[in-house]
Design an enzyme around this catalytic site. Structure first.
Site, mmCIF file in Angstrom:
data_model
loop_
_atom_site.group_PDB
_atom_site.id
_atom_site.type_symbol
_atom_site.label_atom_id
_atom_site.label_comp_id
_atom_site.label_asym_id
_atom_site.label_seq_id
_atom_site.Cartn_x
_atom_site.Cartn_y
_atom_site.Cartn_z
ATOM 1 N N GLU A 1 7.518 0.687 11.877
ATOM 2 C CA GLU A 1 6.209 0.738 11.234
ATOM 3 C C GLU A 1 5.122 0.734 12.294
ATOM 4 O O GLU A 1 5.344 0.342 13.428
ATOM 5 C CB GLU A 1 6.001 -0.507 10.356
ATOM 6 C CG GLU A 1 7.016 -0.690 9.253
ATOM 7 C CD GLU A 1 6.942 0.404 8.216
ATOM 8 O OE1 GLU A 1 5.838 0.910 7.966
ATOM 9 O OE2 GLU A 1 7.999 0.771 7.672
ATOM 10 N N GLY A 2 3.932 1.142 11.892
ATOM 11 C CA GLY A 2 2.781 0.925 12.755
ATOM 12 C C GLY A 2 2.283 2.147 13.499
ATOM 13 O O GLY A 2 1.353 2.053 14.290
ATOM 14 N N GLU B 1 4.512 7.168 2.656
ATOM 15 C CA GLU B 1 5.368 5.991 2.768
ATOM 16 C C GLU B 1 4.847 4.881 1.887
ATOM 17 O O GLU B 1 3.686 4.909 1.437
ATOM 18 C CB GLU B 1 5.489 5.501 4.219
ATOM 19 C CG GLU B 1 4.207 4.963 4.777
ATOM 20 C CD GLU B 1 4.399 4.047 5.988
ATOM 21 O OE1 GLU B 1 5.500 3.522 6.199
ATOM 22 O OE2 GLU B 1 3.419 3.843 6.710
ATOM 23 N N ARG C 1 0.853 -1.194 0.000
ATOM 24 C CA ARG C 1 0.000 0.000 0.000
ATOM 25 C C ARG C 1 0.881 1.233 0.000
ATOM 26 O O ARG C 1 1.764 1.376 0.829
ATOM 27 C CB ARG C 1 -0.927 0.037 1.219
ATOM 28 C CG ARG C 1 -2.125 1.000 1.031
ATOM 29 C CD ARG C 1 -2.959 1.163 2.292
ATOM 30 N NE ARG C 1 -2.185 1.868 3.285
ATOM 31 C CZ ARG C 1 -2.200 1.577 4.590
ATOM 32 N NH1 ARG C 1 -2.950 0.616 5.068
ATOM 33 N NH2 ARG C 1 -1.451 2.268 5.437
ATOM 34 N N ASN D 1 4.287 0.849 2.010
ATOM 35 C CA ASN D 1 4.224 -0.255 2.968
ATOM 36 C C ASN D 1 4.344 -1.588 2.250
ATOM 37 O O ASN D 1 3.583 -1.858 1.311
ATOM 38 C CB ASN D 1 2.885 -0.226 3.699
ATOM 39 C CG ASN D 1 2.671 1.071 4.446
ATOM 40 O OD1 ASN D 1 3.218 1.275 5.524
ATOM 41 N ND2 ASN D 1 1.887 1.981 3.872
ATOM 42 N N LYS E 1 12.161 2.764 5.678
ATOM 43 C CA LYS E 1 12.085 4.200 5.372
ATOM 44 C C LYS E 1 13.405 4.698 4.797
ATOM 45 O O LYS E 1 13.437 5.615 3.982
ATOM 46 C CB LYS E 1 11.662 4.960 6.620
ATOM 47 C CG LYS E 1 10.253 4.501 7.041
ATOM 48 C CD LYS E 1 9.519 5.457 7.895
ATOM 49 C CE LYS E 1 8.037 5.155 7.945
ATOM 50 N NZ LYS E 1 7.671 3.860 8.573
ATOM 51 N N LYS F 1 11.927 10.286 11.088
ATOM 52 C CA LYS F 1 11.352 8.938 11.155
ATOM 53 C C LYS F 1 12.419 7.869 11.399
ATOM 54 O O LYS F 1 13.418 7.824 10.703
ATOM 55 C CB LYS F 1 10.652 8.591 9.832
ATOM 56 C CG LYS F 1 9.509 9.505 9.463
ATOM 57 C CD LYS F 1 8.775 8.948 8.249
ATOM 58 C CE LYS F 1 7.651 9.863 7.830
ATOM 59 N NZ LYS F 1 6.887 9.285 6.703
ATOM 60 N N ARG G 1 -8.061 7.283 4.784
ATOM 61 C CA ARG G 1 -8.057 7.392 6.237
ATOM 62 C C ARG G 1 -7.954 8.857 6.577
ATOM 63 O O ARG G 1 -7.224 9.590 5.923
ATOM 64 C CB ARG G 1 -6.804 6.718 6.814
ATOM 65 C CG ARG G 1 -7.017 5.326 7.294
ATOM 66 C CD ARG G 1 -5.703 4.749 7.741
ATOM 67 N NE ARG G 1 -4.629 5.143 6.859
ATOM 68 C CZ ARG G 1 -3.345 5.001 7.152
ATOM 69 N NH1 ARG G 1 -2.980 4.519 8.302
ATOM 70 N NH2 ARG G 1 -2.412 5.367 6.280
ATOM 71 N N SER H 1 -2.860 -2.920 6.331
ATOM 72 C CA SER H 1 -4.176 -3.177 6.917
ATOM 73 C C SER H 1 -5.270 -2.343 6.254
ATOM 74 O O SER H 1 -5.012 -1.548 5.351
ATOM 75 C CB SER H 1 -4.141 -2.901 8.419
ATOM 76 O OG SER H 1 -3.671 -1.611 8.642
HETATM 77 P P1 ADP Z 1 4.222 4.440 10.003
HETATM 78 O O1 ADP Z 1 5.107 3.442 9.366
HETATM 79 O O2 ADP Z 1 4.383 4.500 11.481
HETATM 80 O O3 ADP Z 1 2.812 4.324 9.534
HETATM 81 P P2 ADP Z 1 4.332 6.902 8.438
HETATM 82 O O4 ADP Z 1 5.513 7.285 7.662
HETATM 83 O O5 ADP Z 1 3.163 6.425 7.658
HETATM 84 O O6 ADP Z 1 4.807 5.838 9.521
HETATM 85 O O7 ADP Z 1 3.879 8.109 9.347
HETATM 86 C C1 ADP Z 1 2.755 8.038 10.201
HETATM 87 C C2 ADP Z 1 1.837 9.220 9.972
HETATM 88 O O8 ADP Z 1 2.522 10.451 10.170
HETATM 89 C C3 ADP Z 1 1.277 9.305 8.558
HETATM 90 O O9 ADP Z 1 0.140 8.524 8.408
HETATM 91 C C4 ADP Z 1 0.995 10.803 8.415
HETATM 92 O O10 ADP Z 1 -0.251 11.132 9.022
HETATM 93 C C5 ADP Z 1 2.106 11.426 9.244
HETATM 94 N N1 ADP Z 1 3.230 11.766 8.341
HETATM 95 C C6 ADP Z 1 4.273 10.999 8.034
HETATM 96 N N2 ADP Z 1 5.106 11.588 7.147
HETATM 97 C C7 ADP Z 1 4.564 12.792 6.873
HETATM 98 C C8 ADP Z 1 4.942 13.884 6.026
HETATM 99 N N3 ADP Z 1 6.064 13.841 5.310
HETATM 100 N N4 ADP Z 1 4.139 14.960 5.997
HETATM 101 C C9 ADP Z 1 3.002 15.012 6.738
HETATM 102 N N5 ADP Z 1 2.598 14.020 7.558
HETATM 103 C C10 ADP Z 1 3.356 12.917 7.629
HETATM 104 MG MG MG Z 2 1.963 4.715 7.708
#
Ligand code: ADP
Ligand code: MG
Length: 484
Positions: free
Chosen positions: A379-380, A145, A129, A147, A317, A375, A460, A152
């Site tokens: 994950e998660g 990101e 995804r 995945n 990442k 970051k 979402r 899920s």
């Molecule tokens: P995880 O692997 O924990 O899901 P993500 O990279 O998806 O990590 O980050 C979690 C959440 O943080 C995302 O769903 C988003 O809401 C927010 N986020 C992450 N990166 C960004 C970004 N570059 N700009 C704005 N919001 C972000």
């Molecule tokens: Mg995420």
């Protein structure tokens, strides 16, 4: 077309008297549910979701769908990691293992031991995804990101689309009703299950009705999302899905060492064709060495893994950061047009190492962090560090550990939409930001791709007051699109 307005004129009375019964009963009747913490088997809560679908421009939506197969092929190609790419993933993962010994390091060590013994199953299944926010100034989707493990909400994505369509058809939206073609129901469930069924057909079983093993977290609360896939596999394809936690693996399964290491269930002799991980993506999934042994047991078996360790590792990442370098991207995607389409969705991501770019990254992180999110390789949800929290966080670490982090430009999404969100017994009138996820499935081996497909989508949303949008983690809610 202009952005449709999400209705704001429903008063509390109408909501409580008329709409809540419709919404709650649809959710209970159709399994849009989640177990609460410390749950009893027969009592579930309604999963959080929005009353109205959220406007997403047709252009953004179609662009996100359009790049998915390119991303599927990109990550398949990275995780092929054969000589032809100079074992790029191997090299990068080895470096990363030094700064993130706890997780990347352990996955990598496990992979090496499985590889050294010889991997007998050549087929590999990616259920991916790709997540996006729409940048408000550029009106352009930007990737949050990619995945590659345990993605899920495919099950719920279809259900939320269905409830929004139901409420629309039933007249609950009143004058604000939508044209059917503008609120497409996500096809995630039929499409992902079709790909599982097709992958299973490619598996050369010796037993008659091979099964899929879904490896799940202990005390999993997001069962009904997973069940939606399981029920569809049984109903539409006659395929049984067996659920197990890491605790049960070595006890209940056996490997036939003399026959390709075929995996089967001891009590029934059913052969396992596919191991589908809905766990194993975060440190807390591995509580003891026994859990790591269970993962190894599965990885060395002949079952097709969705995903195997290398596919999972390709979703780091750090890898996402490296791919923003066009030279690196070119190693994997020869076609310039495809490459440009993918790159267009990238924002700037910096390493925090000793390279030239890493030095810029470190300087930004320490001195100008307002536009960035930091970051780790996790994950998660709930792991990121935002804006002005970054410098003090980094200072609390040894600089040798900074390598394990990436610094990503914050994407500022479209103007916030006010919606009504159902959560628990309550509803909230809140501004939300929406994240679009596109599912993709790909079956491949070292030489060949057998199928590469778009497999539905997910919207979402999260309250604008929250940095993160995890639905299961409690920061967000499920939503669906209204296209304009
Ligand atoms: P995880 O692997 O924990 O899901 P993500 O990279 O998806 O990590 O980050 C979690 C959440 O943080 C995302 O769903 C988003 O809401 C927010 N986020 C992450 N990166 C960004 C970004 N570059 N700009 C704005 N919001 C972000
Ligand atoms: Mg995420």
């Amino acid at each position: 077309m202009t952005r449709p307005i999400v209705p704001q004129n429903v008063d509390d009375n109408e909501l409580k008297e008329k709409i809540l019964p419709e919404v709650y009963q649809w959710a209970l009747g159709n399994g849009l549910l989640m177990y609460p913490p410390d749950f009893k088997l027969n009592t579930a809560n309604i999963a959080p979701f929005t009353l109205y679908p959220t406007p997403i421009s047709r252009g953004s939506f179609e662009e996100a769908l359009d790049v998915q197969k390119g991303f599927n092929e990109l990550y398949a190609e990275i995780s092929r990691d054969s000589g032809k790419n100079g074992a790029w993933l191997t090299r990068e993962t080895e470096k990363l293992s030094e700064s993130d010994a706890d997780f990347t390091g352990k996955l990598w060590k496990l992979y090496k031991s499985v590889r050294d013994e010889g991997i007998l199953q050549k087929l590999r299944l990616g259920v991916f995804r790709s997540d996006y926010l729409v940048d408000k100034n550029l009106d352009q989707i930007k990737q949050v990101e990619f995945n590659t493990v345990s993605v899920s909400f495919a099950g719920f994505s279809t259900k939320v689309g269905e409830i929004h369509k139901y409420l629309n058809d039933f007249g609950v939206y009143g004058a604000a009703c939508y044209d059917d073609k503008d609120i497409p129901v996500p096809t995630s469930v039929p499409e992902i299950t079709q790909s599982f069924a097709d992958a299973l057909k490619k598996y050369d079983s010796i037993e008659k009705n091979p099964v899929i093993l879904m490896v799940v977290q202990r005390g999993e609360r997001n069962v009904f999302d997973q069940r939606a896939l399981e029920y569809a596999l049984m109903k539409e394809h006659g395929i049984k899905v067996v659920r197990m936690t890491f605790d049960e693996i070595t006890e209940k399964l056996s490997i036939d060492e003399d026959n390709k290491r075929r995996l089967s269930i001891k009590s029934t002799n059913e052969e396992v064709a596919i191991v589908y991980y809905r766990t194993g993506y975060t440190t807390s999934d591995y509580e003891t060495d026994k859990d790591w042994e269970a993962r190894k047991f599965l990885e060395r078996s002949y079952a097709i893994k969705a995903p195997d360790l290398l596919i999972q590792l390709s979703g780091a990442k750090k890898i996402q950061q490296l791919l923003t370098d066009n030279q690196i991207l070119s190693k994997f995607i020869e076609n310039t047009t495809t490459r440009e389409k993918l790159s267009k969705t990238f924002v700037k991501i910096f390493p925090l190492d000793d390279s030239e770019l890493g030095k810029i990254g470190k300087d930004l992180a320490m001195n100008n962090p307002e536009k960035y999110v930091l970051k780790p390789q996790r994950e998660g949800g709930g792991n990121n560090i935002y804006k002005e929290d970054i410098p003090s966080y980094l200072k609390s670490l040894d600089e040798s550990e900074w390598n394990a982090y990436i610094l990503m430009e914050i994407i500022v999404p479209e103007p916030y939409t006010k919606n009504i969100i159902f959560r628990g017994d309550d509803f909230f009138r809140e501004s939300i930001i929406s994240e679009l996820g596109i599912y993709g499935t790909i079956l491949f081996d070292e030489e060949k791709t057998y199928f590469n497909r778009n497999s539905g989508w997910l919207l979402r949303s999260k309250f604008t007051t929250s940095n993160e949008g995890g639905v299961a983690a409690g920061f967000g809610c499920l939503d669906s699109v209204v296209l304009y």
